[in-house]
Scaffold this motif. Structure first.
Motif, PDB file in Angstrom:
ATOM      1  N   MET A 286       0.828  -1.203   0.000  1.00 20.81           N
ATOM      2  CA  MET A 286       0.000   0.000   0.000  1.00 20.81           C
ATOM      3  C   MET A 286       0.868   1.260   0.000  1.00 20.81           C
ATOM      4  SD  MET A 286      -2.912  -1.233   2.748  1.00 20.81           S
ATOM      5  CE  MET A 286      -3.856   0.290   2.637  1.00 20.81           C
ATOM      6  N   THR A 287       1.928   1.243   0.803  1.00 25.78           N
ATOM      7  CA  THR A 287       2.822   2.398   0.856  1.00 25.78           C
ATOM      8  C   THR A 287       3.532   2.603  -0.476  1.00 25.78           C
ATOM      9  OG1 THR A 287       3.192   2.040   3.236  1.00 25.78           O
ATOM     10  CG2 THR A 287       4.797   3.406   2.057  1.00 25.78           C
ATOM     11  N   GLU A 288       3.993   1.502  -1.065  1.00 32.35           N
ATOM     12  CA  GLU A 288       4.673   1.595  -2.359  1.00 32.35           C
ATOM     13  C   GLU A 288       3.726   2.099  -3.442  1.00 32.35           C
ATOM     14  OE1 GLU A 288       7.117  -1.292  -5.486  1.00 32.35           O
ATOM     15  OE2 GLU A 288       6.558  -2.021  -3.496  1.00 32.35           O
ATOM     16  N   ALA A 289       2.479   1.618  -3.427  1.00 30.45           N
ATOM     17  CA  ALA A 289       1.502   2.071  -4.418  1.00 30.45           C
ATOM     18  C   ALA A 289       1.210   3.555  -4.263  1.00 30.45           C
ATOM     19  CB  ALA A 289       0.218   1.259  -4.285  1.00 30.45           C
ATOM     20  N   TYR A 290       1.126   4.015  -3.015  1.00 33.07           N
ATOM     21  CA  TYR A 290       0.860   5.438  -2.768  1.00 33.07           C
ATOM     22  C   TYR A 290       2.022   6.299  -3.251  1.00 33.07           C
ATOM     23  CZ  TYR A 290       0.284   9.819  -0.248  1.00 33.07           C
ATOM     24  OH  TYR A 290       0.179  11.155   0.074  1.00 33.07           O
ATOM     25  N   LEU A 291       3.246   5.855  -2.963  1.00 27.70           N
ATOM     26  CA  LEU A 291       4.412   6.629  -3.389  1.00 27.70           C
ATOM     27  C   LEU A 291       4.525   6.666  -4.910  1.00 27.70           C
ATOM     28  CD1 LEU A 291       7.047   5.452  -0.744  1.00 27.70           C
ATOM     29  CD2 LEU A 291       5.850   7.641  -0.826  1.00 27.70           C
ATOM     30  N   ASN A 292       4.192   5.559  -5.550  1.00 29.89           N
ATOM     31  CA  ASN A 292       4.206   5.541  -7.029  1.00 29.89           C
ATOM     32  C   ASN A 292       3.142   6.478  -7.593  1.00 29.89           C
ATOM     33  OD1 ASN A 292       6.304   3.712  -7.453  1.00 29.89           O
ATOM     34  ND2 ASN A 292       4.959   1.949  -7.131  1.00 29.89           N
ATOM     35  N   TRP A 293       1.986   6.493  -6.938  1.00 30.02           N
ATOM     36  CA  TRP A 293       0.871   7.336  -7.411  1.00 30.02           C
ATOM     37  C   TRP A 293       1.192   8.823  -7.253  1.00 30.02           C
ATOM     38  CZ3 TRP A 293      -2.896  10.161  -4.363  1.00 30.02           C
ATOM     39  CH2 TRP A 293      -3.930  10.695  -5.135  1.00 30.02           C
ATOM     40  N   THR A 294       1.872   9.154  -6.152  1.00 28.70           N
ATOM     41  CA  THR A 294       2.198  10.558  -5.909  1.00 28.70           C
ATOM     42  C   THR A 294       3.464  10.997  -6.636  1.00 28.70           C
ATOM     43  OG1 THR A 294       3.390   9.915  -3.876  1.00 28.70           O
ATOM     44  CG2 THR A 294       1.074  10.595  -3.665  1.00 28.70           C
TER      45      THR A 294
END
Length: 291
Positions: free
Chosen positions: A280-288
């Motif tokens: 979830m953290t990795e997906a958020y960082l990729n999205w931002t």
């Protein structure tokens, strides 16, 4: 060793075994969920009588623990037989009612057993046949127990949260989920973050907006998963709690002044982060765009 190797090499067997284990453990959790709060209340009453120098009620002096007395129907006092205590199966055979008096059996019993089996399968599927899976199963079962106790009694017993907190710190010595320094900082961060909110709310309103058990539960997650997991757990639990709380008020099924237990939302958020926090953290960082 051959048996362990056999299990390790068969994902299907792992799933079946974890489901059956989950059903058995779920049945035991039902006992803990029902009896532990009663044991705590009895102990508190005995302490009050001791301080006041008064005689306790005779019922409070009778043995009552996780093993004694034998489980009985609350309606007719019928002693539960072995075949009536088979996880899920007995509830279906009895059609959700006592064999003697036909009083409805709480849906919480089969729900706990089914939920424990399902989450146990997910844990083993996610972590595989590993020490991480064994530890995560223990934490998962404890969280299920805490969730239902908090929903029914608005209690998060220290007898569950504190041993698990210390276990999380102990597991960090083996870098099972995180390292010791991160675990210690995580426990401190988890406790102090909610404690600070509690103190600020009390200073502003004069009311207690949160129980102390919530502090310890978040400290537990900090010890297991490290301080980095704390912000995500707070965000997920607050979001879920806000949505459910507003929905209950809007549907007029809950008065504004009646407290809503926060422990179940913390438990659910912590379990999600245990399982998929890194993704979830990795997906958020990729999205931002930080990656």
């Amino acid at each position: 060793m051959e048996i362990l190797d056999f299990f390790a090499g068969s994902p299907l067997l792992q799933v079946i075994a974890s489901a059956l284990l989950g059903l058995i453990v779920g049945s035991f959790l039902n006992v803990v969920i029902h009896r532990l709060p009663v044991m705590m209340m009895r102990d508190w009453r005995l302490q009050c009588h001791e301080l006041q120098g008064t005689a306790p009620a005779s019922d409070d002096l009778k043995p009552f623990n996780l093993n004694t007395p034998r489980s009985r129907c609350p309606g007719c006092n019928h002693a539960i037989e072995a075949w009536e205590n088979i996880p899920l199966v007995s509830y279906l055979l009895l059609r959700g009612r006592c064999k003697e008096c036909s009083q409805p059996i709480s849906i919480r019993y089969p729900l706990t057993e089914a939920l424990t089996a399902l989450l146990s399968v997910l844990v083993v599927w996610h972590f595989g046949f590993s020490p991480q899976a064994a530890a995560a199963l223990l934490l998962t079962w404890a969280l299920i127990c805490l969730t239902f106790i908090d929903l029914e009694h608005q209690l998060l017993p220290d007898g569950i949260t504190l041993p698990l907190l210390w276990l999380g710190l102990g597991l960090s010595l083996f870098d099972l989920f995180t390292d010791p320094a991160t675990a210690i900082i995580g426990a401190m961060t988890g406790y102090l973050s909610l404690w600070s909110v509690y103190i600020l709310f009390k200073l502003l309103t004069g009311k207690e907006g949160m129980g102390h058990g919530d502090f310890k539960l978040l400290a537990l997650f900090g010890a297991w998963l490290g301080w980095q997991a704390i912000p995500l757990i707070i965000v997920l639990s607050s979001l879920a709690g806000s949505i459910v709380g507003v929905a209950l008020i809007l549907l007029r099924r809950h008065e504004r002044d009646i407290p809503i237990p926060f422990g179940p939302y913390l438990a659910a958020a912590g379990w999600i982060v245990l399982m998929w926090g890194d993704s979830m953290t990795e997906a958020y960082l990729n999205w931002t765009g930080y990656y």
